[in-house]
Design an enzyme around this catalytic site. Structure first.
Site, PDB file in Angstrom:
ATOM      1  N   THR A  53      -7.625 -23.017  17.936  1.00 50.98           N
ATOM      2  CA  THR A  53      -6.481 -23.795  17.248  1.00 50.98           C
ATOM      3  C   THR A  53      -5.443 -23.765  18.487  1.00 50.98           C
ATOM      4  O   THR A  53      -5.093 -25.068  18.710  1.00 50.98           O
ATOM      5  CB  THR A  53      -6.010 -23.052  16.080  1.00 50.98           C
ATOM      6  OG1 THR A  53      -7.129 -23.082  15.111  1.00 50.98           O
ATOM      7  CG2 THR A  53      -4.692 -23.490  15.569  1.00 50.98           C
TER       8      THR A  53
ATOM      9  N   ASP B  70      -8.269 -30.198  15.569  1.00 48.37           N
ATOM     10  CA  ASP B  70      -8.365 -29.470  16.663  1.00 48.37           C
ATOM     11  C   ASP B  70      -9.734 -28.948  17.117  1.00 48.37           C
ATOM     12  O   ASP B  70     -10.178 -28.497  18.246  1.00 48.37           O
ATOM     13  CB  ASP B  70      -7.521 -28.203  16.705  1.00 48.37           C
ATOM     14  CG  ASP B  70      -7.597 -27.211  15.362  1.00 48.37           C
ATOM     15  OD1 ASP B  70      -8.344 -27.902  14.435  1.00 48.37           O
ATOM     16  OD2 ASP B  70      -7.107 -26.197  15.478  1.00 48.37           O
ATOM     17  N   HIS B  71     -10.685 -28.898  16.192  1.00 48.27           N
ATOM     18  CA  HIS B  71     -11.975 -28.382  16.423  1.00 48.27           C
ATOM     19  C   HIS B  71     -12.928 -28.495  15.150  1.00 48.27           C
ATOM     20  O   HIS B  71     -12.372 -28.988  14.287  1.00 48.27           O
ATOM     21  CB  HIS B  71     -12.282 -27.170  16.985  1.00 48.27           C
ATOM     22  CG  HIS B  71     -11.208 -26.126  16.097  1.00 48.27           C
ATOM     23  ND1 HIS B  71     -11.662 -25.892  14.678  1.00 48.27           N
ATOM     24  CD2 HIS B  71     -10.043 -25.442  16.145  1.00 48.27           C
ATOM     25  CE1 HIS B  71     -11.050 -25.298  14.073  1.00 48.27           C
ATOM     26  NE2 HIS B  71      -9.802 -24.975  14.897  1.00 48.27           N
TER      27      HIS B  71
ATOM     28  N   HIS C   6     -13.858 -21.319   7.211  1.00 46.88           N
ATOM     29  CA  HIS C   6     -13.933 -20.036   7.817  1.00 46.88           C
ATOM     30  C   HIS C   6     -14.448 -19.159   6.423  1.00 46.88           C
ATOM     31  O   HIS C   6     -15.571 -18.395   6.607  1.00 46.88           O
ATOM     32  CB  HIS C   6     -12.810 -19.219   8.202  1.00 46.88           C
ATOM     33  CG  HIS C   6     -12.263 -19.770   9.529  1.00 46.88           C
ATOM     34  ND1 HIS C   6     -13.076 -19.486  10.764  1.00 46.88           N
ATOM     35  CD2 HIS C   6     -11.280 -20.332  10.018  1.00 46.88           C
ATOM     36  CE1 HIS C   6     -12.304 -20.021  11.830  1.00 46.88           C
ATOM     37  NE2 HIS C   6     -11.352 -20.509  11.203  1.00 46.88           N
TER      38      HIS C   6
ATOM     39  N   HIS D 125     -15.503 -21.376  14.664  1.00 47.75           N
ATOM     40  CA  HIS D 125     -15.317 -22.312  15.830  1.00 47.75           C
ATOM     41  C   HIS D 125     -15.098 -21.597  17.201  1.00 47.75           C
ATOM     42  O   HIS D 125     -14.652 -20.408  17.046  1.00 47.75           O
ATOM     43  CB  HIS D 125     -14.418 -23.598  15.531  1.00 47.75           C
ATOM     44  CG  HIS D 125     -13.253 -23.136  14.886  1.00 47.75           C
ATOM     45  ND1 HIS D 125     -12.031 -22.722  15.891  1.00 47.75           N
ATOM     46  CD2 HIS D 125     -12.595 -22.588  13.824  1.00 47.75           C
ATOM     47  CE1 HIS D 125     -11.020 -22.303  15.401  1.00 47.75           C
ATOM     48  NE2 HIS D 125     -11.478 -22.237  14.033  1.00 47.75           N
TER      49      HIS D 125
ATOM     50  N   TYR E   2       6.861 -21.126  11.501  1.00 54.74           N
ATOM     51  CA  TYR E   2       5.423 -21.486  10.724  1.00 54.74           C
ATOM     52  C   TYR E   2       5.368 -20.570   9.712  1.00 54.74           C
ATOM     53  O   TYR E   2       5.688 -19.183   9.724  1.00 54.74           O
ATOM     54  CB  TYR E   2       4.090 -21.169  11.709  1.00 54.74           C
ATOM     55  CG  TYR E   2       2.822 -21.420  10.864  1.00 54.74           C
ATOM     56  CD1 TYR E   2       2.665 -22.652  10.466  1.00 54.74           C
ATOM     57  CD2 TYR E   2       1.966 -20.471  10.416  1.00 54.74           C
ATOM     58  CE1 TYR E   2       1.577 -23.290   9.892  1.00 54.74           C
ATOM     59  CE2 TYR E   2       1.014 -20.721   9.710  1.00 54.74           C
ATOM     60  CZ  TYR E   2       0.729 -22.056   9.360  1.00 54.74           C
ATOM     61  OH  TYR E   2      -0.352 -22.411   8.846  1.00 54.74           O
TER      62      TYR E   2
ATOM     63  N   ASP F 156      -9.399 -25.724   7.550  1.00 52.96           N
ATOM     64  CA  ASP F 156      -9.758 -24.565   8.475  1.00 52.96           C
ATOM     65  C   ASP F 156     -10.247 -23.297   7.640  1.00 52.96           C
ATOM     66  O   ASP F 156     -11.185 -22.815   7.766  1.00 52.96           O
ATOM     67  CB  ASP F 156      -9.065 -24.665   9.588  1.00 52.96           C
ATOM     68  CG  ASP F 156      -9.340 -23.291  10.736  1.00 52.96           C
ATOM     69  OD1 ASP F 156     -10.318 -23.744  11.113  1.00 52.96           O
ATOM     70  OD2 ASP F 156      -8.978 -22.295  10.515  1.00 52.96           O
TER      71      ASP F 156
ATOM     72  N   ASP G 299      -6.324 -28.944  10.548  1.00 58.96           N
ATOM     73  CA  ASP G 299      -6.851 -27.958  11.241  1.00 58.96           C
ATOM     74  C   ASP G 299      -8.417 -28.014  10.801  1.00 58.96           C
ATOM     75  O   ASP G 299      -8.619 -27.846   9.623  1.00 58.96           O
ATOM     76  CB  ASP G 299      -6.114 -26.627  11.067  1.00 58.96           C
ATOM     77  CG  ASP G 299      -6.669 -25.827  12.219  1.00 58.96           C
ATOM     78  OD1 ASP G 299      -7.528 -25.354  12.439  1.00 58.96           O
ATOM     79  OD2 ASP G 299      -5.547 -25.188  12.833  1.00 58.96           O
TER      80      ASP G 299
HETATM   81  P1  AMP Z   1      -8.096 -20.349  13.911  1.00 63.47           P
HETATM   82  O1  AMP Z   1      -7.852 -18.633  13.973  1.00 63.47           O
HETATM   83  O2  AMP Z   1      -8.010 -20.839  15.369  1.00 63.47           O
HETATM   84  O3  AMP Z   1      -8.701 -20.832  12.874  1.00 63.47           O
HETATM   85  O4  AMP Z   1      -6.431 -20.844  13.683  1.00 63.47           O
HETATM   86  C1  AMP Z   1      -6.134 -21.354  12.289  1.00 63.47           C
HETATM   87  C2  AMP Z   1      -4.905 -20.415  12.015  1.00 63.47           C
HETATM   88  O5  AMP Z   1      -3.864 -20.472  12.694  1.00 63.47           O
HETATM   89  C3  AMP Z   1      -4.302 -21.124  10.736  1.00 63.47           C
HETATM   90  O6  AMP Z   1      -4.755 -20.815   9.333  1.00 63.47           O
HETATM   91  C4  AMP Z   1      -2.851 -21.052  10.732  1.00 63.47           C
HETATM   92  O7  AMP Z   1      -2.733 -19.709   9.835  1.00 63.47           O
HETATM   93  C5  AMP Z   1      -2.644 -20.424  12.078  1.00 63.47           C
HETATM   94  N1  AMP Z   1      -1.579 -21.236  12.722  1.00 63.47           N
HETATM   95  C6  AMP Z   1      -1.402 -22.418  12.783  1.00 63.47           C
HETATM   96  N2  AMP Z   1      -0.229 -23.005  13.206  1.00 63.47           N
HETATM   97  C7  AMP Z   1       0.397 -21.615  13.460  1.00 63.47           C
HETATM   98  C8  AMP Z   1       1.764 -21.466  13.987  1.00 63.47           C
HETATM   99  N3  AMP Z   1       2.486 -22.499  14.538  1.00 63.47           N
HETATM  100  N4  AMP Z   1       1.951 -20.097  14.278  1.00 63.47           N
HETATM  101  C9  AMP Z   1       1.486 -19.071  13.720  1.00 63.47           C
HETATM  102  N5  AMP Z   1       0.168 -19.354  13.363  1.00 63.47           N
HETATM  103  C10 AMP Z   1      -0.384 -20.622  13.017  1.00 63.47           C
HETATM  104 ZN    ZN Z   2      -7.780 -24.778  14.274  1.00 62.52          ZN
HETATM  105 ZN    ZN Z   3     -10.105 -21.743  12.492  1.00 62.35          ZN
END
Ligand code: AMP
Ligand code: ZN
Ligand code: ZN
Length: 405
Positions: free
Chosen positions: A70, A238-239, A195, A342, A155, A191, A34
């Site tokens: 994500t 993913d990004h 952040h 992102h 998860y 990821d 990620d």
């Molecule tokens: P973002 O907020 O877009 O950066 O998302 C990244 C976060 O998504 C990661 O740090 C994880 O904690 C969370 N994540 C990833 N996969 C899952 C999942 N299957 N269920 C819940 N949270 C998730």
């Molecule tokens: Zn992500």
């Molecule tokens: Zn993120």
């Protein structure tokens, strides 16, 4: 009696043919790191990725779907569909028909199949009697079209990366019919450090080197079981990630009255559902202040995003320019901003993601031009020898990287 014997022989031949086909199928591991930005590799040691790049195919970058977050991207990758066709329009969303919010922290929502449109690859595979197992992947915890992966987990970020790899190795070394032929593996650390510390920060780069070491553990494990040249691996992200700054803030409450809207999602893609009768007012006020962000009525969202066509997208959407944050005075005073994030327009190269393919079915030492994430579903279906569901990808885009024996 003779007929009975013949029937048994035919049955035996049929099942051994099926078994033969299974043994011939090269298992596919789909890995997500990620938030891995392709340019990170120039800033830290990644010996495992480097050797896989030499022995496989790498893309200069991959073009994510919009928004560059994500859940939308992981789910588009496994369905071959743009955001407006999956309905996974953000990590946080609201659906009037379902009557509730979707949030990553809400286990019951994340595991509810009604949020996930289209057919993910594990469903396509299971429907065609190809076994699948997921070591985490957005959407894999939900029953979708009445189907789940044969093996899957809720998860849990605290599961160590070593034990995730151990699970995958255990699955791949299962005898007979229980070995899955499609496996996912997910790592979030790059990821989360991006952040908290920002892209290219040494802490973020250490996280990538750490994940690279975990990949080494996987490769060594495969080699130890004689599977080194018998498994196809896709390593994706993913990004990307970009620095934020307190010098690049837009305060929403300086522009509109927050009582006039329900904010479904915050920066960088601010999704606003104005209260009854306030849509034009809210839009006009934002339009008049359109500096360092763009504002759109739902029907005017850029077609190239393939995003605005879903009913979950609310009436007004404001998108921050790269590296800018749209916040509110009270939120900023309480929580400040992240070092990096992102979600921005998928046209920015800084938001682009990572793609690498290695294994017996791929060419070696090839670098390809950027392509959209929606084409991977067709590639995976082809590799697994299964019939893909209708999708937005074009099988011709990634065929040139395949080197079928
Ligand atoms: P973002 O907020 O877009 O950066 O998302 C990244 C976060 O998504 C990661 O740090 C994880 O904690 C969370 N994540 C990833 N996969 C899952 C999942 N299957 N269920 C819940 N949270 C998730
Ligand atoms: Zn992500
Ligand atoms: Zn993120």
């Amino acid at each position: 009696m003779k007929r009975k014997l013949l029937f048994i022989i035919v049955l035996f031949l049929f099942f051994s043919a099926c078994n033969q086909e299974r043994k011939d199928r090269v298992p596919l591991i789909l890995i997500s790191i990620d938030g891995l930005k392709p340019s990170y590799l120039e800033h830290t040691d990644t010996p495992t990725l480097d050797s896989l790049i030499t022995s496989g195919v790498m893309a200069e970058s991959m073009i994510p779907v919009f928004p560059t977050s994500t859940f939308p991207n992981h789910y588009s990758l496994v369905t071959g569909l743009y955001t407006e066709n999956t309905g996974v329009i953000s990590n946080t969303m609201f659906d009037e028909e379902i009557g509730r919010f979707f949030r990553l922290s809400d286990r019951s929502a994340v595991g509810d199949g009604r949020w996930y449109g289209g057919e993910p690859l594990w469903v396509t595979a299971e429907k065609q009697h190809v076994r699948t197992a997921t070591m985490f992947w957005p959407g894999s915890e939900a029953e979708i079209m009445g189907v789940r992966p044969t093996r899957w987990y809720t998860y849990d970020n605290s599961v160590t990366y070593e034990s995730r790899v151990d699970s995958v190795l255990t699955w791949l070394t299962l005898e007979d019919d229980s070995r899955p032929d499609f496996i996912t593996l997910y790592f979030s650390r790059v990821d989360s450090r991006g952040h908290s510390h920002g892209p290219y920060h040494e802490v973020t780069m250490e996280a990538l080197t750490y994940v690279d070491g975990i990949l080494r553990q996987l490769i060594n494990g495969l080699n130890a079981h004689g599977l080194g040249q018998k498994v196809n691996i896709l390593i994706t992200s993913d990004h990307g990630m970009i620095d934020l700054s307190e010098d690049r803030l837009v305060f929403l409450d300086d522009i509109i009255d927050l009582d006039h809207v329900n904010v479904i999602n915050w920066s960088p893609v601010v999704m606003l559902q104005p209260t009854e009768g306030n849509t034009e007012l809210v839009y006009n006020q934002l339009k008049a202040a359109e500096d360092n962000f763009r504002v759109y009525m739902k029907q005017d969202l850029p077609e190239r995003w393939r995003f605005g066509g879903h009913h979950r997208v609310p009436d007004v959407v404001a998108v921050a320019d790269l590296g800018w944050t749209i916040t509110s005075r009270s939120f900023f005073e309480r929580r400040g901003i992240l070092a990096g994030t992102h979600g921005f327009d998928n046209a920015y190269p800084d938001m682009h993601s990572f793609f690498l393919a290695a294994g017996p079915d791929f060419h070696q030492g090839k670098v390809i031009e950027p392509f959209s994430v929606v084409h991977i579903y067709e590639l995976m279906a082809y590799l697994l020898n299964i019939e893909p569901a209708p999708n937005d990808g074009d099988p011709a885009v990634l065929k040139p990287i395949v080197n079928r024996r």
